[in-house]
Design an enzyme around this catalytic site. Structure first.
Site, PDB file in Angstrom:
ATOM      1  N   ARG A 115       0.819  -1.215   0.000  1.00 25.56           N
ATOM      2  CA  ARG A 115       0.000   0.000   0.000  1.00 25.56           C
ATOM      3  C   ARG A 115       0.858   1.272   0.000  1.00 25.56           C
ATOM      4  NH1 ARG A 115      -5.262   1.835   1.456  1.00 25.56           N
ATOM      5  NH2 ARG A 115      -5.268   3.726   2.724  1.00 25.56           N
TER       6      ARG A 115
ATOM      7  N   LEU B 217      -6.949   7.666  -1.525  1.00 32.96           N
ATOM      8  CA  LEU B 217      -7.010   6.233  -1.229  1.00 32.96           C
ATOM      9  C   LEU B 217      -8.030   6.023  -0.120  1.00 32.96           C
ATOM     10  CD1 LEU B 217      -3.242   5.186  -1.159  1.00 32.96           C
ATOM     11  CD2 LEU B 217      -4.980   4.148  -2.602  1.00 32.96           C
ATOM     12  N   SER B 218      -8.922   5.058  -0.299  1.00 28.08           N
ATOM     13  CA  SER B 218      -9.850   4.705   0.771  1.00 28.08           C
ATOM     14  C   SER B 218      -9.116   3.920   1.846  1.00 28.08           C
ATOM     15  CB  SER B 218     -11.011   3.865   0.221  1.00 28.08           C
ATOM     16  OG  SER B 218     -11.832   4.638  -0.630  1.00 28.08           O
ATOM     17  N   ALA B 219      -9.736   3.782   3.004  1.00 29.99           N
ATOM     18  CA  ALA B 219      -9.143   3.035   4.109  1.00 29.99           C
ATOM     19  C   ALA B 219      -8.996   1.562   3.728  1.00 29.99           C
ATOM     20  CB  ALA B 219     -10.000   3.179   5.359  1.00 29.99           C
TER      21      ALA B 219
END
Length: 364
Positions: free
Chosen positions: A38, A63-65
């Site tokens: 990530r 970016l989403s969690a």
């Protein structure tokens, strides 16, 4: 969004936490998450936050969690050979993980509103292909990104097996999203503050399941103020791969089979592969509780069920052993992984340009 699991020290520890919290539940999804770091999708100055279960935004980059992405990946029920459309594809992090599961005969398209984000996504994709050893462990369906508003997709576009929208969908656009699906397909999107899974069970039949409460920025509505006309988004054609591509896929697949057979042969001769390094897991220890009562302090120890049969002498004897084990574990260092496919290709009696072509011109 996020914060559902503890922060990790690296990508593997983040995945461990997501598994423990049941956000990652299947082996395919776990493999995809472990294969792509990530942190590689963060700008350098923000990488310290990469393994926290939090969304990240910088300018148009978003970016989403991790807990959201894992729920999305699980809900999509991905399989090799399917077609996937990512609406609001952003950095390409999700699209690349999906591509690892779809394999070389899948379809992987993304639509992104901002041209600078598309350029960022292409750079990250190129970096993954050329430098990551994980790339050689999978047959990859490389994503293709186009610029445009996902609410203006051309009506003559093909329908997809799987669709994800990474922005909040207003109720009036629900049918528009559903029509992007083939019969039997799955759509995952934030709808009315709920991450929602919709399965198309027939030409006009749908099954809807609410997964979890979420908060996404809403889809940006098309703006026709300049020209007054809609700017249709034309998705990449779903075309048969070239003979050259098919040959590369077949050759790489054959080499992987040879490597696997050689490994089995070595194991059959009593030769074992070197032991894998395992991350040290911190043992849970008995907790001290401090009780305040009328200005006096009482300390008591809470024992776990496994301690019921142990006396105090056992506890004292156990500590040095634990410390010794931890010291030994801390001295172990993971050996760098061997890229057997790369080594095998480079050893073949082939011209260098052909070797590099089989390795996708990878630099590492």
């Amino acid at each position: 969004m996020g914060g559902a699991v503890s922060a990790g020290e690296d990508n593997d520890e983040l995945i461990d936490n997501l598994k423990e919290a049941q956000y990652i539940r299947t082996e395919l999804v776990e493999q995809a998450f472990r294969a792509i770091d990530r942190a590689d999708y963060y700008l350098e100055e923000f990488k310290d936050n990469a393994y926290k279960d939090l969304a990240w935004k910088h300018g148009n980059i978003h970016l989403s969690a991790p807990c959201i992405y894992s729920e999305v990946m699980e809900a999509l029920d991905l399989q090799p050979g399917l077609s996937f459309l990512n609406l609001g594809s952003g950095t390409g992090y999700l699209s690349s993980m999906v591509g690892l599961i779809l394999g070389p005969f899948g379809v992987n398209h993304g639509v992104e509103l901002h041209s600078d984000v598309i350029e960022y996504a292409k750079q990250k994709l190129d970096f993954f292909i050329k430098t990551s050893d994980s790339f050689d462990k999978f047959e990859f369906c490389e994503p293709s990104f186009v610029i445009g508003n996902c609410l203006e997709i051309s009506p003559d576009c093909t329908q997809y097996d799987r669709v994800y929208c990474g922005a909040g969908v207003q109720k009036e656009h629900e049918d528009y999203m559903k029509n992007l699906l083939k019969v039997g397909g799955i759509l995952v999107m934030p709808l009315e503050e709920k991450l929602t899974k919709i399965t198309r069970t027939g030409p006009s039949a749908w099954e809807t399941k609410k997964i979890l409460a979420v908060s996404f920025a809403p889809l940006i509505q098309p703006n026709h103020a300049d020209s007054g006309k809609s700017r249709l988004v034309h998705l990449p054609p779903v075309a048969v791969r070239s003979l050259q591509d098919l040959a590369r896929i077949a050759i790489r697949g054959t080499i992987k089979k040879i490597i696997h057979q050689e490994a089995l042969g070595r194991a059959g001769n009593g030769l074992q592969s070197p032991p894998r390094f395992k991350r040290r897991r911190v043992r849970r220890r008995r907790m001290e509780t401090i009780v305040f009562l009328d200005k006096e302090v009482f300390a008591s120890r809470i024992s776990s069920p496994s301690d019921d049969n142990n006396n105090s002498e056992d506890v004292e004897d156990e500590r040095p052993e634990e410390e010794e084990e931890e010291n030994k574990a801390s001295e172990l260092k993971p050996e760098p992984p061997v890229n057997f496919l790369r080594e095998k290709v480079l050893s073949l009696p082939l011209p260098d340009p052909l070797k590099y072509y089989l390795l996708y011109y990878r630099e590492k």
